[in-house]
Design a protein around this motif. Structure first.
Motif, PDB file in Angstrom:
ATOM      1  N   HIS A 104     -26.236 -66.424  42.546  1.00 21.04           N
ATOM      2  CA  HIS A 104     -24.835 -67.203  42.267  1.00 21.04           C
ATOM      3  C   HIS A 104     -24.706 -68.510  41.694  1.00 21.04           C
ATOM      4  CE1 HIS A 104     -23.499 -63.525  44.587  1.00 21.04           C
ATOM      5  NE2 HIS A 104     -22.420 -63.663  43.956  1.00 21.04           N
ATOM      6  N   PRO A 105     -24.002 -69.082  41.071  1.00 21.08           N
ATOM      7  CA  PRO A 105     -23.941 -70.365  40.781  1.00 21.08           C
ATOM      8  C   PRO A 105     -23.809 -71.330  41.888  1.00 21.08           C
ATOM      9  CG  PRO A 105     -22.493 -69.311  39.333  1.00 21.08           C
ATOM     10  CD  PRO A 105     -22.833 -68.367  40.572  1.00 21.08           C
ATOM     11  N   SER A 106     -24.610 -72.300  41.996  1.00 25.94           N
ATOM     12  CA  SER A 106     -24.254 -73.663  42.806  1.00 25.94           C
ATOM     13  C   SER A 106     -23.243 -74.448  42.597  1.00 25.94           C
ATOM     14  CB  SER A 106     -25.753 -74.267  42.946  1.00 25.94           C
ATOM     15  OG  SER A 106     -25.867 -75.110  41.683  1.00 25.94           O
ATOM     16  N   LYS A 107     -23.034 -75.455  43.510  1.00 28.12           N
ATOM     17  CA  LYS A 107     -21.841 -76.463  42.987  1.00 28.12           C
ATOM     18  C   LYS A 107     -22.103 -77.079  41.651  1.00 28.12           C
ATOM     19  CE  LYS A 107     -20.130 -79.411  45.723  1.00 28.12           C
ATOM     20  NZ  LYS A 107     -19.893 -80.538  46.743  1.00 28.12           N
ATOM     21  N   ASN A 108     -23.425 -77.252  41.169  1.00 29.59           N
ATOM     22  CA  ASN A 108     -23.778 -77.815  39.924  1.00 29.59           C
ATOM     23  C   ASN A 108     -23.424 -76.601  38.906  1.00 29.59           C
ATOM     24  OD1 ASN A 108     -25.534 -78.352  37.650  1.00 29.59           O
ATOM     25  ND2 ASN A 108     -26.318 -79.987  38.914  1.00 29.59           N
ATOM     26  N   GLY A 109     -23.868 -75.537  39.209  1.00 32.85           N
ATOM     27  CA  GLY A 109     -23.730 -74.324  38.146  1.00 32.85           C
ATOM     28  C   GLY A 109     -22.251 -74.138  38.134  1.00 32.85           C
ATOM     29  N   GLN A 110     -21.354 -74.114  39.183  1.00 31.25           N
ATOM     30  CA  GLN A 110     -19.913 -73.976  38.995  1.00 31.25           C
ATOM     31  C   GLN A 110     -19.293 -75.295  37.958  1.00 31.25           C
ATOM     32  OE1 GLN A 110     -17.696 -71.794  40.199  1.00 31.25           O
ATOM     33  NE2 GLN A 110     -19.102 -70.547  41.466  1.00 31.25           N
ATOM     34  N   GLY A 111     -19.713 -76.422  38.321  1.00 28.12           N
ATOM     35  CA  GLY A 111     -19.432 -77.342  37.479  1.00 28.12           C
ATOM     36  C   GLY A 111     -19.609 -77.234  35.723  1.00 28.12           C
ATOM     37  N   ARG A 112     -20.854 -76.576  35.679  1.00 28.13           N
ATOM     38  CA  ARG A 112     -21.356 -76.278  34.198  1.00 28.13           C
ATOM     39  C   ARG A 112     -19.984 -75.296  33.685  1.00 28.13           C
ATOM     40  NH1 ARG A 112     -23.482 -79.407  36.316  1.00 28.13           N
ATOM     41  NH2 ARG A 112     -21.454 -80.450  35.426  1.00 28.13           N
ATOM     42  N   LEU A 113     -19.833 -74.277  34.335  1.00 30.98           N
ATOM     43  CA  LEU A 113     -18.873 -73.422  34.095  1.00 30.98           C
ATOM     44  C   LEU A 113     -17.364 -73.801  33.861  1.00 30.98           C
ATOM     45  CD1 LEU A 113     -19.691 -70.171  36.484  1.00 30.98           C
ATOM     46  CD2 LEU A 113     -20.418 -70.319  34.146  1.00 30.98           C
ATOM     47  N   ALA A 114     -17.085 -74.802  34.588  1.00 30.88           N
ATOM     48  CA  ALA A 114     -15.765 -75.439  34.323  1.00 30.88           C
ATOM     49  C   ALA A 114     -15.876 -76.176  33.036  1.00 30.88           C
ATOM     50  CB  ALA A 114     -15.702 -76.643  35.556  1.00 30.88           C
ATOM     51  N   GLU A 115     -16.940 -76.850  32.800  1.00 29.77           N
ATOM     52  CA  GLU A 115     -17.138 -77.637  31.350  1.00 29.77           C
ATOM     53  C   GLU A 115     -16.932 -76.810  30.319  1.00 29.77           C
ATOM     54  OE1 GLU A 115     -20.687 -79.655  31.326  1.00 29.77           O
ATOM     55  OE2 GLU A 115     -20.336 -81.184  32.930  1.00 29.77           O
ATOM     56  N   ILE A 116     -17.526 -75.621  30.484  1.00 32.61           N
ATOM     57  CA  ILE A 116     -17.402 -74.628  29.140  1.00 32.61           C
ATOM     58  C   ILE A 116     -15.995 -74.249  29.062  1.00 32.61           C
ATOM     59  CG2 ILE A 116     -18.036 -72.314  28.407  1.00 32.61           C
ATOM     60  CD1 ILE A 116     -20.948 -72.553  30.032  1.00 32.61           C
ATOM     61  N   ALA A 117     -15.304 -73.895  30.103  1.00 32.82           N
ATOM     62  CA  ALA A 117     -14.046 -73.343  30.059  1.00 32.82           C
ATOM     63  C   ALA A 117     -13.184 -74.294  29.618  1.00 32.82           C
ATOM     64  CB  ALA A 117     -13.482 -73.075  31.486  1.00 32.82           C
ATOM     65  N   TYR A 118     -13.187 -75.563  30.309  1.00 38.70           N
ATOM     66  CA  TYR A 118     -12.222 -76.685  29.646  1.00 38.70           C
ATOM     67  C   TYR A 118     -12.327 -76.836  28.112  1.00 38.70           C
ATOM     68  CZ  TYR A 118      -9.830 -81.165  29.396  1.00 38.70           C
ATOM     69  OH  TYR A 118      -8.983 -82.339  29.093  1.00 38.70           O
ATOM     70  N   ARG A 119     -13.639 -77.124  27.809  1.00 35.25           N
ATOM     71  CA  ARG A 119     -13.953 -77.337  26.408  1.00 35.25           C
ATOM     72  C   ARG A 119     -13.130 -76.132  25.405  1.00 35.25           C
ATOM     73  NH1 ARG A 119     -19.045 -77.391  26.591  1.00 35.25           N
ATOM     74  NH2 ARG A 119     -19.470 -75.415  26.023  1.00 35.25           N
ATOM     75  N   ASN A 120     -13.385 -74.935  25.929  1.00 33.46           N
ATOM     76  CA  ASN A 120     -12.878 -73.736  25.003  1.00 33.46           C
ATOM     77  C   ASN A 120     -11.079 -73.893  25.210  1.00 33.46           C
ATOM     78  OD1 ASN A 120     -15.166 -72.823  24.017  1.00 33.46           O
ATOM     79  ND2 ASN A 120     -15.547 -71.705  25.845  1.00 33.46           N
ATOM     80  N   VAL A 121     -10.738 -74.028  26.300  1.00 40.22           N
ATOM     81  CA  VAL A 121      -9.180 -73.915  26.756  1.00 40.22           C
ATOM     82  C   VAL A 121      -8.671 -74.931  25.842  1.00 40.22           C
ATOM     83  CG1 VAL A 121      -7.257 -74.095  28.375  1.00 40.22           C
ATOM     84  CG2 VAL A 121      -9.302 -72.803  28.702  1.00 40.22           C
ATOM     85  N   THR A 122      -9.075 -76.161  25.607  1.00 38.86           N
ATOM     86  CA  THR A 122      -8.371 -77.254  25.115  1.00 38.86           C
ATOM     87  C   THR A 122      -8.781 -77.540  23.435  1.00 38.86           C
ATOM     88  OG1 THR A 122     -10.298 -78.848  25.900  1.00 38.86           O
ATOM     89  CG2 THR A 122      -8.371 -78.628  27.310  1.00 38.86           C
ATOM     90  N   ALA A 123      -9.740 -76.614  23.233  1.00 37.81           N
ATOM     91  CA  ALA A 123     -10.255 -76.650  21.608  1.00 37.81           C
ATOM     92  C   ALA A 123      -8.880 -76.440  20.856  1.00 37.81           C
ATOM     93  CB  ALA A 123     -11.389 -75.862  21.316  1.00 37.81           C
ATOM     94  N   ALA A 124      -9.011 -77.009  19.663  1.00 42.59           N
ATOM     95  CA  ALA A 124      -7.795 -76.547  18.513  1.00 42.59           C
ATOM     96  C   ALA A 124      -7.993 -75.281  18.377  1.00 42.59           C
ATOM     97  CB  ALA A 124      -7.837 -77.632  17.561  1.00 42.59           C
ATOM     98  N   ARG A 125      -9.143 -74.533  17.988  1.00 44.51           N
ATOM     99  CA  ARG A 125      -9.565 -73.458  17.697  1.00 44.51           C
ATOM    100  C   ARG A 125     -10.233 -72.589  18.525  1.00 44.51           C
ATOM    101  NH1 ARG A 125      -8.510 -72.810  12.171  1.00 44.51           N
ATOM    102  NH2 ARG A 125      -7.994 -74.778  10.802  1.00 44.51           N
ATOM    103  N   PRO A 126     -10.149 -71.296  18.560  1.00 43.27           N
ATOM    104  CA  PRO A 126     -10.761 -70.416  19.525  1.00 43.27           C
ATOM    105  C   PRO A 126     -12.142 -70.514  19.180  1.00 43.27           C
ATOM    106  CG  PRO A 126      -9.636 -69.136  18.098  1.00 43.27           C
ATOM    107  CD  PRO A 126      -9.013 -70.460  17.812  1.00 43.27           C
ATOM    108  N   PRO A 127     -13.276 -70.308  20.282  1.00 46.91           N
ATOM    109  CA  PRO A 127     -14.516 -70.078  19.772  1.00 46.91           C
ATOM    110  C   PRO A 127     -14.838 -69.080  18.700  1.00 46.91           C
ATOM    111  CG  PRO A 127     -14.369 -70.250  22.300  1.00 46.91           C
ATOM    112  CD  PRO A 127     -12.893 -69.936  21.547  1.00 46.91           C
ATOM    113  N   SER A 128     -15.723 -69.255  17.977  1.00 43.42           N
ATOM    114  CA  SER A 128     -16.023 -68.136  17.032  1.00 43.42           C
ATOM    115  C   SER A 128     -17.047 -67.270  17.530  1.00 43.42           C
ATOM    116  CB  SER A 128     -16.892 -68.992  15.737  1.00 43.42           C
ATOM    117  OG  SER A 128     -18.095 -69.506  16.094  1.00 43.42           O
TER     118      SER A 128
END
Length: 310
Positions: A286-310
């Protein structure tokens, strides 16, 4: 002679009246025209007026700044084994956690004061895709503006490959989940995370002696069982699990694409290369706290992007 003059006068008057009548008719046609053609004349003019009028700007379907977040899924979203052994730790969840080090998606979107009041973690450790419809009903009751989905690892992590969820059943359950959400929250946005690459997690964690011992307890036996066995049979088993996860992600992408308020991560989580620092030091899976932070980064980048990921 007088009669001839009268006849000429009448003829002249009649001609004058005829010319006046023709002139009047011609003027009517040139000036208005509608007396003869009705809607045929007014129609094009009306259409031209409509075309000239500016239309209101359409409201964007995807809101990049949602004001509330509900999380559904499995143990990864519950922060399992990230804080203490064999226990959930939702405060470090990548989706709705409150931990300032992880900086969850909800914390980044809503801020510290609002995250506790306007986010809900409805994920359940051990959940499979067949459990998602029920979680979606609970999410809809909260009326969230955004719902995050991360589920599918447990469908592949079974005691044997034969017990993995069939792809067709996985699809049926996800489609039902979306219908359940739409029945109660038709305008909620949905962010769907891909299923992590379990084979890469095996490759990363197998080098740790403690991790290998813990895996013997039965964690994700289809992939992690007999972790040091490099026989053809063992490698074929892992390849089968890998292919099943790829198929699951194909379903997530396909079903999500049919909903105009759904955004798939484009395989970002599946492609992410977790390191030892990003895996739980209690189970190396399972992800550690560090891993959870990386998942959060990925999600925030994709949710706030002007266009959806390709």
């Amino acid at each position: 002679m007088r009669e001839s003059r009268r006849s000429w006068s009448r003829s002249r008057a009649h001609g004058r009246r005829s010319r006046l009548g023709v002139a009047a008719l011609t003027a009517a046609v040139l000036a208005g025209g509608s007396a003869l053609t009705g809607c045929d004349v007014l129609g094009p003019a009306s259409d031209a007026t409509k075309r000239a009028s500016p239309s209101p700007r359409p409201t964007p379907v995807w809101n990049r700044s949602p004001a509330s977040v509900a999380a559904v899924g499995d143990s990864i979203t519950r922060g399992f084994d990230a804080c203490v052994v064999l226990a959930d730790c939702p405060e470090v969840s990548w989706s709705t956690g409150t931990d300032s080090e992880v900086r969850s998606l909800a914390l980044r979107l809503l801020g510290a004061p609002a995250v506790t009041e306007h986010s809900w973690n409805l994920a359940v450790s051990g959940a499979r895709m067949s459990d998602l419809p029920g979680q979606m009903i609970q999410a809809a009751r909260r009326g969230p503006e955004l719902v995050t989905v991360m589920v599918g690892a447990n469908d592949a992590c079974q005691d044997s490959a034969k017990q993995m969820t069939p792809v067709a059943d996985f699809r049926t359950s996800f489609e039902l989940s979306m219908r359940r959400l739409r029945a109660g929250a038709p305008r909620a946005q949905v962010y769907v995370s891909s299923v992590p690459d379990l084979k890469r997690l095996w490759s990363t964690g197998r080098g740790n002696p403690l991790g290998r011992q813990i895996w013997k307890l039965g964690i994700c036996a289809t992939m992690l069982g007999n972790s040091q066995d490099m026989s053809k049979r063992a490698q074929s088993r892992r390849a089968l699990v890998y292919d099943r996860v790829v198929a699951y992600n194909g379903v997530l992408k396909d079903v999500c694409a049919k909903d105009r308020r759904c955004r798939y991560d484009g395989g970002a989580v599946f492609d992410y290369r977790f390191t030892g620092a990003q895996l739980s030091h209690w189970d190396w899976f399972h992800p550690s706290k560090n891993g959870q932070g990386r998942l959060a980064e990925i999600a925030y980048r994709n949710v706030t992007a002007a266009r959806p990921p390709s």
